[in-house]
Every structure is written in C-alpha cells, then in structure tokens.
Design an enzyme around this catalytic site. Structure first.
Site, PDB file in Angstrom:
ATOM      1  N   CYS A  98      42.201  42.374  39.550  1.00 24.03           N
ATOM      2  CA  CYS A  98      41.471  41.580  38.568  1.00 24.03           C
ATOM      3  C   CYS A  98      40.422  42.507  37.955  1.00 24.03           C
ATOM      4  CB  CYS A  98      40.854  40.331  39.195  1.00 24.03           C
ATOM      5  SG  CYS A  98      39.659  40.652  40.509  1.00 24.03           S
ATOM      6  N   PHE A  99      39.322  41.990  37.474  1.00 27.50           N
ATOM      7  CA  PHE A  99      38.378  42.875  36.791  1.00 27.50           C
ATOM      8  C   PHE A  99      37.672  43.825  37.752  1.00 27.50           C
ATOM      9  CE2 PHE A  99      34.220  43.840  34.777  1.00 27.50           C
ATOM     10  CZ  PHE A  99      34.716  44.602  33.736  1.00 27.50           C
TER      11      PHE A  99
END
Length: 371
Positions: A98-99
């Site tokens: 994810c980020f």
C-alpha cells in the site's frame, strides 16, 4: 495454496527481477504513480477512501477502520478477496504493498490469511519503493558512462539504438517518438511512471551490464515526459556518435514509421475508424508547427499532405514522400544543425548505421545478462 515467504525490504531484488507487485492502494493513487510490474487491486476504492479519510480526520483511526469494514463487507469483500487470490495464484513470487506498508497492506494480508494464504508485503510500501528509485537514479547519473546517438530526423536512430548492447530507449519508455509527429497509440505514461521506468532501466544496466549506456539524443521533453536537469546535463557532456544517412534513405525511414507503421497502429486500435484517426492525427501534427513553418509554407505542405492522404485511401503512399522530403530538408535539418553546433559533447564518430554498429561492438564494453 500457502506462501511462507517473509515480508521484504529488498527493493533491489524487486526491480532487478521484475517481481510482480499487487498494489492495494485506491485507483486514484495508482494513477498518480506506480511500477511497470504492478497490478492495482485496491482494498478500498476512491469513493470509499474519501469517506474513510474524512472519518479519520474527524474521529481518528479506530473510527476510520470501523467505517472501512462497514463499506467493504459481504459480497464486495468476497469479490476483492477473490481478485487477490487469483493474483496470488498467478504470481506466487510476488509481493503486495500500500502507500507505506501499513494498515491496508496488513489488512489484505489478514484477509488472505483467513483463506489459508500467506502473501508477503513490501516493507515501507510504495513510498519506500519510490524513494529507492529516486536514490538509484542519482547513482546511475553519477556512475553510468553515457554515449549519445545523435543524427538528423529520419536517420533511423531508434532502429539502430535497439540493436546496440547497453542501450536505454528513452522514446520507448516515454511511448513517444520525440518530435511534433511523435504521438503514439496508448498515450504516454505520467511523469512519475516515466521516472520510475527510466530508473529501473538504468539500474539494470549498472547491475547486469557494464554501466556504459547508449541513449538517443533527446531534448528535455519527450512529448510530455521530462528528463531531469541532472540527467540532461550528463547527456550534454557525453561523447556523441553521429549517425549520417542520405536524404532519400531518411525519407524512406520517415515514411515507414510515420505513415505505414502509424496507420497500422491506428487500425489495430480503432478498427474501421483507424484511417480517419490516423489522418486527423497526421494533419494535427503538422498544424502544431504552423507558427514555426510560417503560414504560407504550412498551407502548402498541408495541401500536399491532404492529397497524399486521399491517394493513400486509394492504395498509394508515394505522395507522402513529397511533404516528408520538404520537412526534413527545409525545417528539421537547419534546426538540427543549429542544435549540433551548440552541443558540448565531443563527436567521437561519424558514420552510417553499419559503421556505428561495428564501432560500438568493437570499442564499448558490453556483456549479456547471463555473464
């Protein structure tokens, strides 16, 4: 199916070996920047992400998590898990991210684990991968030895370039031929994706070959993709291999690439509408340089191009040679000669495609990836 590989922070391995990546960020995040071997299979979509973000801002993480679980439940949750499972089955040696490698990555891992699947994540997520490529780009600019393949428009620089060991095809990465007529089907990557792909290409040259890199001569902009100031400065000082071909050869190359290949790409993409789209794009390309051509010359060349397109519909492409020859000799050549006079790099070789190919094979270090 059970995977027992650990989470990874070996970013070098990921990019050198093109490890498949499952990007669980929202589509809007993916569209702003990703990697060539990544697939977007989000935990939450754009609308859900916006709602969760508002809840997080006003009520904190626990409330945001609770809302996320409310939004992604039942059949929707099952469908997303099914998509992840299919990806894992197809890409058993991959990773997810994810980020920042935080809540979303761990949530996806947990939901997959409920299905009996352990799938590793990238520590630090997209942010760490992106930071790694930025840092590696700086190392590549510092450590690589550049050679610049230069030459007038239509000499077939790209055709020659891709036959040479140690090349990095900037136009290929940018999906643009680098001129006013250079737009290609599929459009260009965004700036971050372009930078990521270029960094990976240079990284591979440093690790799998010798770090001697041959680049085609380009301006700062390749279409809308921009080369950094540091990269351009390195190119400006690099030795030049000057490709020289006669005008008629250049007309033929330009005809093949901008007329024949261009039409084929449009028909492959648009079917029966392909010719009209190709014709409109060709005329628009000429119109984009109207001011630099001057009104009278632009109108003259446009009339020739329109006639050539009419004849092409009836099976003949020969009339295209007329506007191509005029543009090369009267527009592109003077512009190129001015640019060459202002280059800082030393011209170490002049010659046709055979001469340059032979010189590169004999004088520049190279090895194949298996060495």
């Amino acid at each position: 199916m059970s995977q027992k590989r650990p989470n990874t922070d070996n970013y070098l391995d990921i990019f050198l070996n093109d490890r498949p990546l499952m990007d669980v960020r929202a589509p809007v995040e993916f569209s702003k920047g990703a990697f060539a071997h990544s697939t977007n299979l989000p935990l939450i979509n754009d609308r859900e992400r916006e709602q969760v973000g508002i809840r997080y801002k006003h009520e904190g993480q626990a409330a945001a998590i609770a809302l996320g679980n409310e939004l992604v439940c039942g059949k929707e949750r099952d469908a997303r898990i099914e998509g992840w499972m299919q990806h894992v089955q197809t890409n058993p040696e991959g990773y997810l991210y994810c980020f920042r490698g935080g809540l979303r990555s761990h949530t996806v891992q947990a939901w997959l684990r409920e299905q009996g699947i352990d799938y590793p994540l990238v520590t630090g997520g997209y942010k760490a991968l992106r930071r790694f490529l930025i840092d590696e780009m700086e190392k590549s600019i510092s450590q690589c030895r550049f050679f610049i393949l230069s030459g007038k428009t239509g000499t077939g620089k790209t055709r020659l370039l891709i036959t040479l060991p140690g090349h990095v095809d900037l136009e290929g990465i940018a999906n643009h031929r680098g001129s006013s007529f250079g737009r290609r089907i599929g459009g260009q990557p965004n700036q971050i994706d372009f930078e990521n792909a270029l960094s990976v290409a240079l990284l591979k040259e440093r690790h799998f070959r010798t770090g001697t890199v041959i680049l085609e001569d380009e301006s700062k902009l390749i279409g809308r993709c921009s080369l950094s100031q540091e990269f351009r400065e390195k190119m400006q000082l690099a030795p030049i291999l000057l490709l020289e071909e006669d005008l008629e050869y250049r007309v033929q190359i330009t005809l093949e690439e901008y007329v024949e290949e261009n039409l084929k790409e449009n028909i492959a993409a648009y079917g029966e509408e392909g010719f009209e789209r190709y014709a409109e794009a060709l005329l628009a390309s000429l119109d984009r340089i109207r001011k630099r051509l001057g009104g009278a010359r632009h109108q003259e060349l446009r009339a020739i191009m329109e006639q050539a397109l009419t004849e092409q519909r009836n099976g003949s492409i020969e009339r295209h040679r007329e506007w191509i020859r005029t543009l090369l000799a009267d527009y592109y050549d003077p512009m190129y000669e001015y640019q060459l006079d202002n280059k800082q790099g030393e011209v170490v070789l002049k010659g046709d495609r055979h001469t340059i190919h032979e010189w590169v094979m004999q004088n520049l270090p190279h090895q194949n990836a298996a060495a």
